[in-house]
Structure formats: C-alpha cells, structure tokens
Design an enzyme around this catalytic site. Structure first.
Site, PDB file in Angstrom:
ATOM      1  CD  GLN A 194       7.262   4.473  -1.811  1.00 21.84           C
ATOM      2  OE1 GLN A 194       7.377   4.820  -2.003  1.00 21.84           O
ATOM      3  NE2 GLN A 194       6.077   3.668  -2.264  1.00 21.84           N
ATOM      4  CG  HIS A 211      -1.147  -0.135   2.489  1.00 19.36           C
ATOM      5  ND1 HIS A 211      -1.602   0.176   3.889  1.00 19.36           N
ATOM      6  CD2 HIS A 211       0.784   0.168   2.807  1.00 19.36           C
ATOM      7  CE1 HIS A 211      -0.602   0.379   5.040  1.00 19.36           C
ATOM      8  NE2 HIS A 211       0.565  -0.416   4.788  1.00 19.36           N
ATOM      9  CD  GLU A 212      -0.744   4.547   1.714  1.00 15.51           C
ATOM     10  OE1 GLU A 212      -0.654   6.223   0.387  1.00 15.51           O
ATOM     11  OE2 GLU A 212      -1.835   4.935   2.247  1.00 15.51           O
ATOM     12  N   GLY A 213       1.908   2.489  -2.985  1.00 12.98           N
ATOM     13  CA  GLY A 213       3.256   2.298  -3.386  1.00 12.98           C
ATOM     14  C   GLY A 213       4.106   1.451  -3.275  1.00 12.98           C
TER      15      GLY A 213
END
Lengths: 607, 607
Positions: A464, A457-459
């Site tokens: 990243q 999650h969040e990329g």
C-alpha cells in the site's frame, strides 16, 4: 454510543447522503428507504451473526475428505444475508437490484463486520459479480453474475500462488485452449487451466450450490512458453461445478480440488484455501484440466482484476474499522461496570470507601478515547470514500473525475490506516479488560486476532505504501494529491472561523505542508529506491494527516453549543486526535524526507 | 545473529561481567564457569524447550476433575531445568547454590524464554524461595525455600482476587488463628485461610511433588472485621499438600482447591488458575480452612511481597524481550530464504529475471532492523538492570545504594518497554511472513499472542506508569532520576568525542532535557490527578529515551573501524533507534508536560 447513532450522524449530518436521492439513479429512494435497509441489516447482524462469532473461532473449518464443514450458524447467517437482497443492493432494478447508493450499502455492511467479521457478508461474491458486470459478456453476466447476486452461488478471486505471493508477474498457472471450437462456447472462449492458487478465501464450502472462481492465468504463446511479467495474464471464470448456458448445474464437477485449508490466527469463519486447478482429480470429458471461460480479452486479465481489488481494499479497511468498533464497544461496556481501585489523590487513599468503576480512571478514559478517535475517525474516512464512489458513478463528469482521483490517493489510506490503528484499538480494548482481556471468556482477544489479518491481505502495508508514494501521489501530474490538499484547505478555511477549531485548522495546515514537503523531498533525486525506502513511515504520516482532516471536518458538522453528549464526544475525539496523534507525524516524515538509507543499506550479514 | 553471540558481547564487552569475579562472593567463578552455565542452558533450551513450544500452545492444560493435565514435554523440560541447578544458581554454596552473579543467571534464562516462554523456567518458584530466604524463619527456609530451590517443590504468588484485581487494598481473603497454640507451630504461626485467589500462575499442576503458595490475606481484628486498605495484609505460606517440620509430606491435602483454569490467548504452557482457599473441599483435621504459616510479622505482608514483585517485573520484561528475539530470528530466517518480487527501479521491471529474496527489499530490512533495535536494545537494558542487582548485592555501600535507586527508576521501564515494543516486534515478524505469518504453520503468530500478556501481568502498563511518574522519579528527592541522568551524561560525554556518535549524544541530551522538563511540568501544580493523567505517554517517552541511551552506550563498546558485521549491525541498530524512534518522544511528552486534560475530563456519557 450505539453504532447506529454514529452512522446516522456521519451519513446524514456530515455526508448528507439524503442529497443523493436527488439523482436520477436514486430517485425512488428517501431517508426512509435508507433507514429501512440499515434496520434490516442491523437486525440480521444482531440475530444471525453476533451470537455466533465465538463459535466460528472455536469450530474452525475442517475438511472431511470430501466436504469442508462449517458450523451450522454459517449457513443460517449466509441464507439470511442473501435473502435480505444485500448482495445485489447496488444493482439496477432491471436485474433485481435496489439501486442503493454505495454510501448506504457500505454503512449497512458495518453491522455484519462488527457482529462477526469472518462470517462474511459476500464482499468477494459481490466484487466478483461486479467485475463480470463490467467485463463479462451478456451471457456471463446472466449465468454467473446474476446467480451470485441472488445468493445461489458465491464467488472468489484467485490471484496468488505459492511461489508468487504478491508478485503476480510470477504466476505460472497456465490456460490452454480446450480443443477445437474452444472459441465458440456460449459461456466464453473455453480453456483448460492447470496450476495452484494460494490464500483463496471462501475457496471451498457448502454454503452455496456452486462457487465461481475468477482465476488469473497465462495463455502460452505459440512456442508453448508463458510470457514473463504481468502482461501475459488473462482472466477466467472457473466454476467449481460445471454449468450450462442456462445456469443449470450439469451434474459434473470441474477439475478444481481443495489441496488444503490454512489454519489461521483468526478470521476463522471464512475458509482460506489452497486450490489445485487441473490436477486431474475431477476429470472433465476424461481429461485433466479445469474448464475456464475467458473474461474480456486475452492478456488483459490484470486490468479487469484490479477493478475488483480496489473495492476489496476499501472493504478490508472497513472490516478493520468495525473490528475496532467492536472492541471499543466491549471495552466501554466493561469499563462502565467493573469496579477497581480508587481515584488518584487524597480521596482515593481511604480504603473504606467503595472502589470506583474503572471508567473513572484517567488512563482508562485515555484508552477509550484513543479507540473512539481511531475507530470513528476511520469509519468516517471509509464512508467518505464510499461517498466518493457514488460521486464517481453518478456525479457530473468533473465531479466524477475528481472523485476518481481522490479515491486513487485515499484507497491505500482507507485500507492501511484502519488495519494498523484499529488493531491498536483492539489491543487497548484488551488492556482495559486487564487479565480478563487475555482470556477467551471475553471477546476482545478474538477481535485483536481477527484484525491482524488486515495489514496483510489485499496487499500488505508495504505494498500500500509503495502504491501511495510510488504512484498515487504522483499520478496524472500529482493532481490527486493536489485535489486532496484542496479539500483539506476548504475544511481548514471553514474551521478557521470557529473559535474552538481554529487551532486545529492551523495544525492541519502545518501537517499538510510537512507531508507535501516530504513528498517532494523523497522524490528530489528521482531515484525510486531512495524515494520508497521509507514509504511505510511516509504512509503512516499521510494517514494520520488524513484522519486529522476527517476529524476536523466531522467536528464542523457538530452544532456549536450543543448539549448532546454525542456531540461533545465527537469534539473530544477530534481534540484527542489533534493533541495526542497528529504530532506523531514529524518522526515518520523526517526519515521519508531525508531519504534515510539506514535500513535500505543495511548489509544482510549485519542483522 | 545467534543469541549467544549477542549475549557474549553484551555481557563481556559491554557490561564487563567478568570483573564480577574479583568480588569475594564470585571469586571461584571465571569466564569459563560463566560460559559453562550458558552452554548448559542453551543446550537444555534447544533440546527440551524449543521443540515443544507449539505443543504447549495446542495441548492447553485441562482439568480432569482431579488433576491438571499438561503435555508430557512439560515434565521433561521441568526436570531437565531443575537438574541443571539453575533454580538455586544464585544461592550460597552452603545451601547447594552456585553463587552465580544475577547478571549471568539472567543471561542464562534468556535461552529458555526464547525457546518456549510458557514452559517456564521457575521464575515464580525462585522468587517465592528468595522471599522466604529474606523474610522466613530458619525452618521456613529449610523446609520450603530449599525444597523449592532443589526443584522438588514449586512456588506461586497469590495476590489478586476476583473482586480486587490490581487493587490489593480490597482483598478479602481472611486468615484466623488455627486454634490454641497456633503460635507454636514449628513452621510458623498457624492460621486458617478462607478466600478466592485469581490469576494464579502455575497454581495447579503435577510437575512437582508439592506446590508452595505464598498468599496475601487479612487477619481480622478483635471485632472480627478485617482492616480496610493494604495495612491489614499479612503473608502466609500455604502448601498444597501438608508437610511436617522435616519437609516430609504428611499424606494429607491442604484445603486449597482448583476452582477453574483460565483459557488464555497465549502463554498456554503455564496453567493460570482460580484457587479456592478454605472452602472445605479438603478438610484438615475435620475442618474447612486452608492451613497457612505466617511469614514475617502480621500486617507486613505487602512489604515482603513487593520484594518478589520487583524481581517478577524484571523477569516479565526479559520474557517480553526474548519473545521479541524469537520472532526476530524466525523472520530473519524467513526473509533470507523466501523469494518474492524484484528490486525497485529499472532492474526490477524485467520479469524474466529471477525473483529476489525478500530480505533484499528496503521495507523488509526496515522491519528487521526495527525488531533488532527493539529487542537487542531491550535485552541490553534487562542485562544492565541485572548488573545493577549484582551491584546492589555485592558492591561497596555507595555503589550499592546508587544501584538500588537506579533500579527503582528503571524497573517500570524494564517491564513496560519490552512488553510494548517487543510485542510490536512480533507484529513486524508476522508482517514479514505475509499470509504465512497469519497461519499456525509458522511460529510468529504464537510469539505475538504469548507476548500480549506482558503488558498486563505483574502490573499493567498504567500501573507501571503511575509508579514511574507518581513515585519513582520523585522518591528520595528525585535522586533516582538525577542518578540516571548522570549515567546518561557520562555516556554522552564519551560519545561526544567519537565522530560517528557525537550527533546521537546531542540528540540524547536534548531528549533528556525534554524528559526532565516534562517531569517538572507534569508536577508543577502539585496535583497528582493532573500530573498522572498522561502517565503512560510519559512512560513511553521515558522508555524511548532510556533505550536510546542504552544503544549509545552499547555503540561505544563497538571498536571503531571493525570489520565484524555484528559490530556494523549494532551501530546500525543504534542509528535506526536515533533516526526512527527517538524523535517520537515529542508527541508523548507534550501531553504529559501540558497536563492535557482531554482524556481525564471526558464525560462518561460522551464516549
């Protein structure tokens, strides 16, 4: 080592957080006020979070057709957390905040994440409200942000859609002006939204009176078509229940409906939802369409949202760290108490002697020390990043700008490295428990499951890595990378004069050269497809180099000739990292530097 | 690539399994009969196993106070499997077997492990019966082993105890002669057993009419005391229900009672139990004590049991491989069908172009190719070991002895390497699925949970490593290691003359030298505590070197200039392994070779 002792050392002996009280914004603070915050959070986490972590895993959220049911402990924990004032800890006194440095706020949050990561400690709510404080109108701040900071309402971020996952340019949620005079609503230009949002954490629950969704959507052009790509994206406040300009509930539901709960491998205390906006389940003024208030200007939604996503990335990294720390603590406790087997060598061959505790075995120590070095190293990095946030917000302009650039480079590492290596730590914690670790009678298997989310999650890891090698190390002429290298060199210079650390300074210098060379080599043809083909191995090596640097810097804060076993532990963890971990970077960098096409060129039919 | 195609290549093009039909034992076989076995197993796995894998995870075994309840599909699958004759596939025609080579039997079992690993395919039952065929009396074979091979009864191995986990010298289950004439029972010297056994897989269920436990226990000396250490351990047959010398149930229960079911992270289709022997719940002839029949001679139980444990280790390795393959297949399928994002570079910047399938992204290909190289490489190793078992049993004496020694060295690798790296493959399979992989709507999270067991059972990673470095590479004057090196050199010599593979031959040669040097250096002081302090990193490097060798050898079986994409895939997977994986060994070997004391010397209070 209890967490508090580790935090105290990192905050005060290493990061000198007490110096922040010399700045005007934090002038009323002192080490005593910082400690009081840590005390409070430690207590709430111990009393309201830790005892219920397994309950959250077992009593998964369920939808009864009208409401999402969470176990009662969730509400108690949420209320205790909100009552602590931590939701607005960083805010101005004028709006009821504590003007607490982010460094201390981050440290305080570690207790909750370690005690029960999925109980949640308002990260999304705070991020949501922070965004509104920057990009919202005065009334939007008043009505929405302040009610989130108080804990009365909670917040979400609604980006992904089923067909568009991480590819935000492909979202198709539409926002159209809500009739005549839509621009004159006191809460902001009023639109009607239609679309489906996927992976929305805390998207539906009864913990708070209302839920404030921040939603990305596209405003169609005059031809009725939406603009392809990210440029057409705007940002809207979409409350679950409609409110008036005084922040009172009007009594009407907005047209936002739960379409489904995701059933997850872990992290089950936080609902994760598929939400339908504007499907007509809750008509507003007789018409389908979720009412949403524009934030900022049209088509600038993504820029606003990225503000929130950077905070979220650091938060995810910290969650991964604390799950790692929880597993480390549990397996250390187990290893100290479980008798099993005998020492290697002649003494161990006498079965009439009692068994020893497993912490006396070298391989168990190896697995404990690996966990310590991963988790405490990553915790130090996370706090270092938090300290940079404080520099960015309250430092002199030059320092603030340096902090900003360093954060750009370090954010993908602070998110990705713990999500990979503190997950590995959790696996080692299971391994130390042997068969018991594989059962649900011990907490470690849950930590491992919970932690698996953080690489996603969040990329994802891949995203990243593309951010790091594709953007961050090259942005503004490579200044961020150069600044980071400068910080590393400063650490090396200090370590070079200490007999016990000089060899590590040399090793770090060599690693830094390898990373810098690989960065250049990856980009030497200027072709992004070649450069980024091995971005993940590159990021793994970059992360290991960063953590080695952090450990060396932490080690420099350990007084020479100390008899404190905690200090010995830190030096050992640093030594472990330099002996066992840093040498791994060669294999990762080699494929990045050679732009190895083995994977990228693989024909699909050959898999 | 469908599993069958991979198996066909490895069995026939690489291992030349068809040559086994030239041996007297396998003379009635042909590639056609081998294929028929594979066809049957593939079909049963597809029809009876695969559709129910998630059911087993959800409907965990539960105890209703009398019986352990499993979902109905378990019984149907077990019956289909038993009816296939696979339980006795390797046995003599005379007792109803197929005289199938172990190589083909192992290959046939892969279908079941991939379809539903915890449904089970009788590994413990077959291992149990095999042990009795070697160490049992004629009547023990007749009554117990044959009824296990037929599927009428199933088998367990009962070693661990709550206080003794892997430390068998500390077991305290007692076995005392069962009154006068105890030695004259036709089923073997009759004892009464008392004690608790932990982690007993398939220890209680209703799948078969009876369960035959093989139990390690100690016979007290004349003073009533048990002998400390492993020397005092004997082996007993303890049936759940008592039977007569004709193999009929007498109608009486034996004094073996379920004390509890373990609630596991995964692998839930197989019950895992704590069993109480002789606590008096089911008195026999009015007295407490579980009736057990001695197998072999007193105090030689462990030697007999090790026979079974070696088979079990290879079986665990294969299970880990096939969970890896299951995740690879699922994530390949997903990646081929999920549209998301656009290519790196200018073409990808146009959002009006449709999204591409994620298999077109380099990082997704990297994660797929890593899985392929881990799982197909480990499958090749497992089949290579199975081929060695056939050599050991049916080869000429010299060849058989070589095979035995090679198996000694390779068994800890065949068990440990897949349990670590095919677990990593499962994590990559989750990663490819993104958020969906974290939900229970897709199978990959279950594979990952199921696979986590394999680093623990049948000897943890630490135990395998101590076995490898502490015993196997040194036994019989280091002959096993030298034999393995010889096989590797032979592969290198063949590869050296192929332009596309010569560089890998060189790399493998260097790796082999490093491993050999590290082995010597680890033992250079002769102190086991120093040598074994880093046994796990040593084993990791050893394993990577073995898999590199296997891939190079497999690559040599790929015809040059083939247009078959499957062949291209194998060469790519080999290339991936040499480029991305083999270079990792340096970091692992360095600590082993330097006998790095960082972990072993860590003071307990410094953690």
């Amino acid at each position: 080592m209890p967490l508090r002792q580790t935090l105290d050392f990192l905050l005060y002996d290493w990061l000198h957080a007490q110096q922040l009280t010399g700045r005007p914004r934090f002038a009323d603070h002192s080490r005593e006020t910082f400690d009081a915050v840590l005390d409070t959070c430690e207590r709430i986490a111990r009393e309201k979070y830790a005892p219920h972590n397994r309950t959250l895993d077992i009593e998964e959220p369920r939808f009864d057709g009208e409401k999402v049911i969470l176990p009662a402990c969730s509400k108690e924990a949420y209320d205790a957390f909100a009552a602590s004032g931590m939701l607005s800890a960083a805010q101005d006194y004028a709006i009821g905040g504590m003007q607490l440095p982010y460094t201390v706020e981050s440290a305080a949050h570690t207790f909750f994440a370690m005690a029960s990561v999925s109980m949640g400690s308002g990260m999304l709510t705070v991020g949501n409200a922070n965004l509104l404080m920057v990009h919202g109108t005065e009334l939007q701040k008043q009505v929405f942000a302040l009610n989130e900071f108080s804990g009365r309402w909670s917040g979400t971020m609604c980006l992904s859609e089923p067909q568009a996952g991480s590819s935000l340019s492909d979202i198709v949620t539409r926002a159209v002006p809500d009739g005549e005079g839509f621009e004159n609503d006191p809460l902001g230009p009023r639109y009607r939204l239609t679309g489906n949002k996927m992976w929305i954490s805390a998207g539906e629950h009864e913990l708070t009176e209302n839920i404030i969704h921040l939603v990305l959507a596209k405003i169609p052009g005059p031809d009725g078509k939406i603009i392809p790509g990210t440029k057409g994206i705007s940002l809207f406040i979409v409350p679950k229940k409609l409110v008036d300009a005084d922040g009172r509930l009007t009594g009407a539901r907005n047209d936002v409906a739960l379409a489904g709960l995701n059933h997850k491998l872990g992290w089950r205390g936080t609902t994760n939802t598929l939400l339908n906006f504007g499907e007509g389940k809750f008509k507003v003024d007789g018409r389908a369409g979720a009412v949403g208030y524009l934030v900022g200007r049209p088509h600038e939604g993504l820029r606003c949202m990225f503000h929130m996503m950077n905070e979220a990335r650091i938060g995810v990294g910290m969650a991964a760290v604390m799950l790692g720390m929880a597993g480390y603590a549990a397996s250390l406790e187990y290893a100290k108490n479980r008798p099993q087997g005998r020492p290697v060598g002649p003494a161990g061959k006498d079965p009439s002697r009692p068994q020893v505790r497993i912490i006396e075995h070298a391989d168990i120590k190896r697995m404990l020390l690996a966990q310590k070095s991963y988790c405490e190293g990553a915790l130090a990095l996370a706090l270092y990043c938090a300290r940079l946030v404080d520099e960015q917000h309250t430092g002199e302009p030059d320092v603030a700008n340096e902090a900003r650039l360093l954060l750009e480079v370090l954010t993908p590492i602070a998110k990705s490295w713990p999500s990979e290596w503190c997950l590995e730590a959790n696996s080692l914690a299971i391994q130390i428990h042997g068969g018991y670790g594989y059962t649900r009678d011990f907490p470690v298997e849950q930590y491992w499951r919970d932690n698996r989310l953080n690489m996603i999650h969040e990329g994802t890891h891949g995203i990243q890595a593309a951010d790091l090698l594709g953007r961050k190390v090259r942005m503004e002429g490579g200044q961020g990378l150069e600044l980071l290298a400068g910080r590393m060199r400063a650490t090396m210079a200090r370590a070079g004069s200490r007999a016990d650390l000089a060899a590590y300074a040399t090793a770090l210098g060599e690693a830094l050269t390898q990373v810098a060379d690989a960065t250049k080599a990856a980009w030497s043809t200027g072709d992004p497809a070649e450069a980024l083909a091995n971005a993940v191995p590159y990021m793994q090596a970059f992360g290991h180099t960063v953590i080695a640097w952090i450990w060396l810097d932490v080690a420099l804060s350990v007084p020479a000739n100390s008899n404190d076993p905690a200090h010995e532990g830190r030096l050992r963890a640093a030594r472990y990292f330099f002996h066992y971990e840093l040498p791994k970077i060669g294999a990762w960098l080699q494929v990045a530097a050679s732009r190895d096409p083995t994977c990228a060129d693989m024909p699909e039919e050959a898999f």
